[in-house]
Structures are given as C-alpha cells and as structure tokens.
Design a protein around this motif. Structure first.
Motif, PDB file in Angstrom:
ATOM      1  N   SER A  51      24.047  34.215  73.603  1.00 47.92           N
ATOM      2  CA  SER A  51      22.877  34.412  73.916  1.00 47.92           C
ATOM      3  C   SER A  51      22.322  33.354  74.765  1.00 47.92           C
ATOM      4  N   TYR A  52      22.603  32.065  74.755  1.00 45.45           N
ATOM      5  CA  TYR A  52      22.267  31.114  75.482  1.00 45.45           C
ATOM      6  C   TYR A  52      22.538  31.308  76.968  1.00 45.45           C
ATOM      7  N   LEU A  53      23.729  31.441  76.918  1.00 46.08           N
ATOM      8  CA  LEU A  53      24.620  31.808  78.342  1.00 46.08           C
ATOM      9  C   LEU A  53      23.616  32.788  79.318  1.00 46.08           C
ATOM     10  N   MET A  54      23.429  33.843  78.567  1.00 48.31           N
ATOM     11  CA  MET A  54      22.546  34.957  79.226  1.00 48.31           C
ATOM     12  C   MET A  54      21.494  34.482  79.875  1.00 48.31           C
ATOM     13  N   LYS A  55      20.798  33.510  79.314  1.00 48.91           N
ATOM     14  CA  LYS A  55      19.324  32.775  79.803  1.00 48.91           C
ATOM     15  C   LYS A  55      19.564  32.249  81.091  1.00 48.91           C
ATOM     16  N   ILE A  56      20.638  31.708  81.344  1.00 45.82           N
ATOM     17  CA  ILE A  56      21.056  30.837  82.559  1.00 45.82           C
ATOM     18  C   ILE A  56      20.694  31.677  83.648  1.00 45.82           C
ATOM     19  N   ARG A  57      20.626  32.755  83.670  1.00 48.30           N
ATOM     20  CA  ARG A  57      20.290  33.655  84.807  1.00 48.30           C
ATOM     21  C   ARG A  57      18.945  33.516  85.200  1.00 48.30           C
ATOM     22  N   LYS A  58      18.036  33.229  84.416  1.00 49.58           N
ATOM     23  CA  LYS A  58      16.579  32.819  84.635  1.00 49.58           C
ATOM     24  C   LYS A  58      16.133  31.541  85.197  1.00 49.58           C
ATOM     25  N   ILE A  59      17.401  30.803  85.133  1.00 57.61           N
ATOM     26  CA  ILE A  59      17.264  29.318  85.444  1.00 57.61           C
ATOM     27  C   ILE A  59      17.989  28.872  86.790  1.00 57.61           C
ATOM     28  N   ASN A  60      17.600  27.831  87.603  1.00 54.09           N
ATOM     29  CA  ASN A  60      18.470  27.579  88.854  1.00 54.09           C
ATOM     30  C   ASN A  60      19.512  26.680  88.342  1.00 54.09           C
ATOM     31  N   THR A  61      20.516  27.363  87.800  1.00 57.13           N
ATOM     32  CA  THR A  61      21.541  26.627  87.080  1.00 57.13           C
ATOM     33  C   THR A  61      22.662  26.092  87.971  1.00 57.13           C
ATOM     34  N   GLN A  62      22.667  24.748  88.219  1.00 55.96           N
ATOM     35  CA  GLN A  62      23.876  24.411  89.088  1.00 55.96           C
ATOM     36  C   GLN A  62      25.385  24.095  88.224  1.00 55.96           C
ATOM     37  N   VAL A  63      25.191  23.803  86.950  1.00 62.67           N
ATOM     38  CA  VAL A  63      26.476  23.290  86.277  1.00 62.67           C
ATOM     39  C   VAL A  63      26.071  23.737  85.071  1.00 62.67           C
ATOM     40  N   GLU A  93      31.276  36.545  84.387  1.00 63.52           N
ATOM     41  CA  GLU A  93      30.174  37.462  84.620  1.00 63.52           C
ATOM     42  C   GLU A  93      29.146  36.504  85.412  1.00 63.52           C
ATOM     43  N   GLN A  94      29.071  35.205  85.138  1.00 62.41           N
ATOM     44  CA  GLN A  94      27.685  34.391  85.638  1.00 62.41           C
ATOM     45  C   GLN A  94      28.012  33.585  87.048  1.00 62.41           C
ATOM     46  N   LYS A  95      29.246  33.920  87.537  1.00 64.48           N
ATOM     47  CA  LYS A  95      29.726  33.248  88.772  1.00 64.48           C
ATOM     48  C   LYS A  95      28.621  33.323  89.886  1.00 64.48           C
ATOM     49  N   CYS A 100      29.282  25.322  89.316  1.00 60.87           N
ATOM     50  CA  CYS A 100      30.411  24.652  88.466  1.00 60.87           C
ATOM     51  C   CYS A 100      30.386  24.917  87.281  1.00 60.87           C
ATOM     52  N   VAL A 101      31.615  24.923  86.591  1.00 58.74           N
ATOM     53  CA  VAL A 101      31.776  24.852  85.125  1.00 58.74           C
ATOM     54  C   VAL A 101      32.829  23.756  84.848  1.00 58.74           C
ATOM     55  N   VAL A 102      32.234  23.024  83.977  1.00 58.70           N
ATOM     56  CA  VAL A 102      32.994  21.727  83.309  1.00 58.70           C
ATOM     57  C   VAL A 102      33.572  22.108  82.102  1.00 58.70           C
ATOM     58  N   LEU A 103      34.619  22.115  81.909  1.00 52.54           N
ATOM     59  CA  LEU A 103      35.486  22.417  80.485  1.00 52.54           C
ATOM     60  C   LEU A 103      35.826  21.116  79.859  1.00 52.54           C
ATOM     61  N   ASN A 104      35.175  20.334  79.073  1.00 48.03           N
ATOM     62  CA  ASN A 104      35.437  19.097  78.786  1.00 48.03           C
ATOM     63  C   ASN A 104      35.845  19.065  77.564  1.00 48.03           C
ATOM     64  N   ALA A 105      37.161  19.687  77.248  1.00 44.35           N
ATOM     65  CA  ALA A 105      37.968  19.842  76.013  1.00 44.35           C
ATOM     66  C   ALA A 105      39.495  19.790  76.531  1.00 44.35           C
ATOM     67  N   CYS A 106      40.183  19.618  75.651  1.00 47.83           N
ATOM     68  CA  CYS A 106      41.734  19.523  75.566  1.00 47.83           C
ATOM     69  C   CYS A 106      42.438  20.793  76.057  1.00 47.83           C
ATOM     70  N   GLU A 117      40.187  32.088  89.704  1.00 47.23           N
ATOM     71  CA  GLU A 117      40.760  33.522  89.977  1.00 47.23           C
ATOM     72  C   GLU A 117      39.731  34.413  89.895  1.00 47.23           C
ATOM     73  N   ARG A 118      38.955  34.188  89.067  1.00 49.08           N
ATOM     74  CA  ARG A 118      37.955  35.223  88.923  1.00 49.08           C
ATOM     75  C   ARG A 118      36.577  34.906  89.701  1.00 49.08           C
ATOM     76  N   GLY A 119      36.505  34.011  90.587  1.00 45.96           N
ATOM     77  CA  GLY A 119      35.377  33.746  91.508  1.00 45.96           C
ATOM     78  C   GLY A 119      34.561  32.855  90.976  1.00 45.96           C
ATOM     79  N   VAL A 120      34.674  31.852  89.890  1.00 45.97           N
ATOM     80  CA  VAL A 120      33.833  30.534  89.757  1.00 45.97           C
ATOM     81  C   VAL A 120      33.911  29.821  90.719  1.00 45.97           C
TER      82      VAL A 120
END
Length: 146
Positions: A51-63, A93-95, A100-106, A117-120
């Motif tokens: 739900s939250y990720l779908m909202k980023i389309r309405k925000i000028n999201t950089q990261v 789908e949000q590319k 940028c996507v930061v995956l700060n996990a092991c 590979e999927r265009g991010v």
C-alpha cells in the motif's frame, strides 16, 4: 524530519529485533541537512508495504530504502516472510518513479542484481551478512554524502 518539497527518500523499516529505530534516527539526521524530503514508514505487514509503495508514485521519489531482515526465503515481515520474487516484481513496477533502491539487509545481492536486470536504475545491496551497527553506519555515511 525534513519538510521540503524536494525529491523524497521513502524508507521502509521492518522491525525484527534489529536496530531499525536507530537507523531511522540516523537517516533523519543525515538527510535533514539536504533538500530531500524524508518519509519514514514503520511497517509490519506485506499488505502495508504494498500500500505504501503504491503511494510513492504521487511523490517525487528519489530513493526507496528498505531496512530489516532478509533470509533465504525472503524479507521478514511481522506476519510473514515475503519471497524475493514478489518483492522484486513490486519494486520493478516502480522503476520509472524511483532513482535508487537501497536494500540494507543481509545477503541482498541476488535481489539487487535482479532489480537491475528488470530496469531499476541504481541498487545498493549487501553481498553477505551485515551486522546491525555496520548497517546503521552505512546509512549515516550514505545519506550524509548525498
């Protein structure tokens, strides 16, 4: 929290006995001196994340920043472990809406490579295990350097 209308950093924290609260504080401090707008989300379920990720389309999201626990089966939420493919599909789908996507996990390198590979455009990930204090320090240095 920054209150500018500039590009946003949307951070999703998946508390799972990790120092995600400390990471959120560090991000707030590090981003506060920039023109970025920091939007933290403390999430507990896969449905909330979608739900939250779908909202980023309405925000000028950089990261889009994800902090939490990742294991072989996927990313850990309070209610489930979400498989990598579902997460990759949702982020890919949000590319066109994120830089940028930061995956700060092991052990997130395989996820990061598949996102590329999927265009991010840009992905930051960990090849192996990362201790919580190291992940927090990385967050501080990464956002301070923007």
């Amino acid at each position: 929290m920054a209150t500018t209308t500039g590009p946003a950093v949307c951070a999703f924290f998946f508390p799972h006995d990790l120092q995600t609260c400390q990471e959120q504080i560090i991000m707030t401090e590090s981003i506060g001196c920039h023109t970025l707008c920091f939007k933290p989300y403390i999430l507990s379920t896969w449905d909330n994340f979608q739900s939250y990720l779908m909202k980023i389309r309405k925000i000028n999201t950089q990261v889009v920043h994800l902090a939490g626990h990742h294991e072989k089966r996927g990313f850990c939420f309070t209610d489930s472990v979400m498989d990598e493919e579902s997460l990759i599909t949702l982020l890919a789908e949000q590319k066109d809406h994120i830089d940028c996507v930061v995956l700060n996990a092991c052990n997130t390198q395989s996820v990061g490579l598949r996102l590329r590979e999927r265009g991010v455009k840009n992905v930051v990930c960990w090849q192996g295990t990362v201790k919580d204090p190291v992940a927090v320090k990385f967050t501080h240095m990464f956002y301070k350097s923007l």
